[in-house]
Design a protein around this motif. Structure first.
Motif, PDB file in Angstrom:
ATOM      1  N   THR A  22     127.089  56.909  25.135  1.00 42.66           N
ATOM      2  CA  THR A  22     126.835  55.842  24.156  1.00 42.66           C
ATOM      3  C   THR A  22     128.146  55.427  23.477  1.00 42.66           C
ATOM      4  O   THR A  22     128.335  54.258  23.144  1.00 42.66           O
ATOM      5  CB  THR A  22     125.780  56.244  23.089  1.00 42.66           C
ATOM      6  N   PHE A  25     130.006  53.146  25.839  1.00 43.66           N
ATOM      7  CA  PHE A  25     129.361  51.827  25.814  1.00 43.66           C
ATOM      8  C   PHE A  25     129.818  51.066  24.563  1.00 43.66           C
ATOM      9  O   PHE A  25     130.227  49.897  24.646  1.00 43.66           O
ATOM     10  CB  PHE A  25     127.837  52.002  25.804  1.00 43.66           C
ATOM     11  N   ILE A  91     121.206  50.710  22.503  1.00 42.65           N
ATOM     12  CA  ILE A  91     121.463  51.848  23.402  1.00 42.65           C
ATOM     13  C   ILE A  91     120.942  53.100  22.713  1.00 42.65           C
ATOM     14  O   ILE A  91     121.161  53.298  21.510  1.00 42.65           O
ATOM     15  CB  ILE A  91     122.954  51.977  23.816  1.00 42.65           C
ATOM     16  N   VAL A 134     119.338  50.087  26.705  1.00 38.61           N
ATOM     17  CA  VAL A 134     119.845  51.067  27.661  1.00 38.61           C
ATOM     18  C   VAL A 134     119.437  52.452  27.177  1.00 38.61           C
ATOM     19  O   VAL A 134     119.691  52.814  26.030  1.00 38.61           O
ATOM     20  CB  VAL A 134     121.385  50.975  27.788  1.00 38.61           C
ATOM     21  N   THR A 172     117.292  49.398  30.941  1.00 35.98           N
ATOM     22  CA  THR A 172     118.050  50.048  32.014  1.00 35.98           C
ATOM     23  C   THR A 172     118.112  51.526  31.679  1.00 35.98           C
ATOM     24  O   THR A 172     118.397  51.893  30.531  1.00 35.98           O
ATOM     25  CB  THR A 172     119.503  49.514  32.080  1.00 35.98           C
ATOM     26  N   LEU A 174     119.847  55.217  32.402  1.00 30.95           N
ATOM     27  CA  LEU A 174     120.960  55.963  32.991  1.00 30.95           C
ATOM     28  C   LEU A 174     120.675  57.449  32.787  1.00 30.95           C
ATOM     29  O   LEU A 174     120.629  57.915  31.649  1.00 30.95           O
ATOM     30  CB  LEU A 174     122.283  55.598  32.312  1.00 30.95           C
ATOM     31  N   GLU A 204     128.703  53.084  34.684  1.00 32.43           N
ATOM     32  CA  GLU A 204     127.673  52.038  34.650  1.00 32.43           C
ATOM     33  C   GLU A 204     127.456  51.555  33.211  1.00 32.43           C
ATOM     34  O   GLU A 204     127.247  50.362  32.971  1.00 32.43           O
ATOM     35  CB  GLU A 204     126.366  52.575  35.239  1.00 32.43           C
ATOM     36  N   ALA A 205     127.529  52.484  32.262  1.00 33.42           N
ATOM     37  CA  ALA A 205     127.368  52.102  30.857  1.00 33.42           C
ATOM     38  C   ALA A 205     128.478  51.132  30.446  1.00 33.42           C
ATOM     39  O   ALA A 205     128.220  50.111  29.791  1.00 33.42           O
ATOM     40  CB  ALA A 205     127.384  53.344  29.969  1.00 33.42           C
ATOM     41  N   LEU A 208     127.885  47.751  31.981  1.00 34.23           N
ATOM     42  CA  LEU A 208     126.806  47.045  31.273  1.00 34.23           C
ATOM     43  C   LEU A 208     127.293  46.478  29.945  1.00 34.23           C
ATOM     44  O   LEU A 208     126.971  45.358  29.569  1.00 34.23           O
ATOM     45  CB  LEU A 208     125.632  48.002  31.010  1.00 34.23           C
TER      46      LEU A 208
END
Ligand SMILES: Cc1cc2nc3c(=O)[nH]c(=O)nc-3n(C[C@H](O)[C@H](O)[C@H](O)COP(=O)(O)O)c2cc1C
Length: 212
Positions: A22, A25, A91, A134, A172, A174, A204-205, A208
């Motif tokens: 997190t 992100f 998130i 997310v 999404t 993860l 991927e985070a 995104l």
């Protein structure tokens, strides 16, 4: 201004994978420019209490006539809902605890899922319809399809139901498995897989955060 609401719930202050993801992100989100902001809510460091009264699951117009909700609890719920509604992206760090959610995160869910306010009941338009969410869910073991633990994950499915189906956000997920391989000797053989899954989830985070 575009606002990210970052929710953490891991009780691990040293090596939490969900907090690392997190955070990555949030960093990538802020890197997009001065009009990108982050609001952080750490449910472990500053826990939300259990729901004070069952009537809080409903807005005042749908509560039993004799419902007496403590004003303080009502105010906290309004604050949490307003924070969520103000977020362009959500998130949620949701580690698996006892095959389910950390109780700190469940208490937050109990406050923000209110039929007729954040979820469907008697409203025409979902206020959160289509907004990105997310879910980041590390787990100590693995829950691979076809394995003996297939179906034991009760952390991600309720979040998909509440945040995706009820709140109608665009979810999404993860996941990153076998995080205990680092610290539990019998799982040492899975270290490579654990690192690979964690790196993939973090990458991927970040991707995104740059596109949502
Ligand atoms: C109270 C507690 C219960 C846990 N229960 C499970 C479990 O049921 N299944 C599992 O695979 N891992 C379990 N774990 C391990 C965590 O899922 C794992 O350490 C994960 O990486 C935690 O997320 P974090 O790294 O963000 O703190 C548990 C950990 C704790 C602290």
């Amino acid at each position: 201004m575009r606002t990210l609401l970052r929710i953490d719930s891991s009780a691990d202050r040293e090596r939490s994978r969900s907090r690392a993801i997190t955070a990555a992100f949030a960093e990538a989100w802020l890197d997009r420019g001065p009009e990108f902001a982050v609001v952080e809510r750490d449910l472990h460091r500053q826990p939300v209490p259990h729901l004070a009264d069952a009537a809080l699951h409903w807005p005042p117009r749908l509560r039993p006539a004799d419902a007496a909700v403590p004003a303080e609890a009502e105010a906290l719920q309004q604050e949490l809902i307003a924070e969520l509604l103000a977020a362009d992206v959500l998130i949620v760090g949701a580690p698996m605890y006892n095959y389910s959610l950390p109780s700190s995160l469940k208490a937050w869910i109990d406050h923000i899922h209110v039929p007729g306010v954040t979820a469907d009941f008697d409203i025409e338009a979902h206020p959160l319809l289509g907004r990105p969410a997310v879910i980041v869910s590390p787990r100590g073991l693995s829950y691979d399809p076809g394995s003996p633990t297939d179906g034991w994950d009760h952390a991600v499915p309720p979040l998909q139901l509440i945040i995706g189906t009820a709140l109608q956000m665009r979810v999404t997920v993860l996941t990153t498995s076998l995080t205990l391989a680092d610290t539990v000797p019998p799982l040492a053989e899975f270290r490579q897989r654990a690192v690979a899954e964690f790196e993939a989830a973090r990458a991927e985070a970040v991707a995104l955060a740059r596109q949502l």
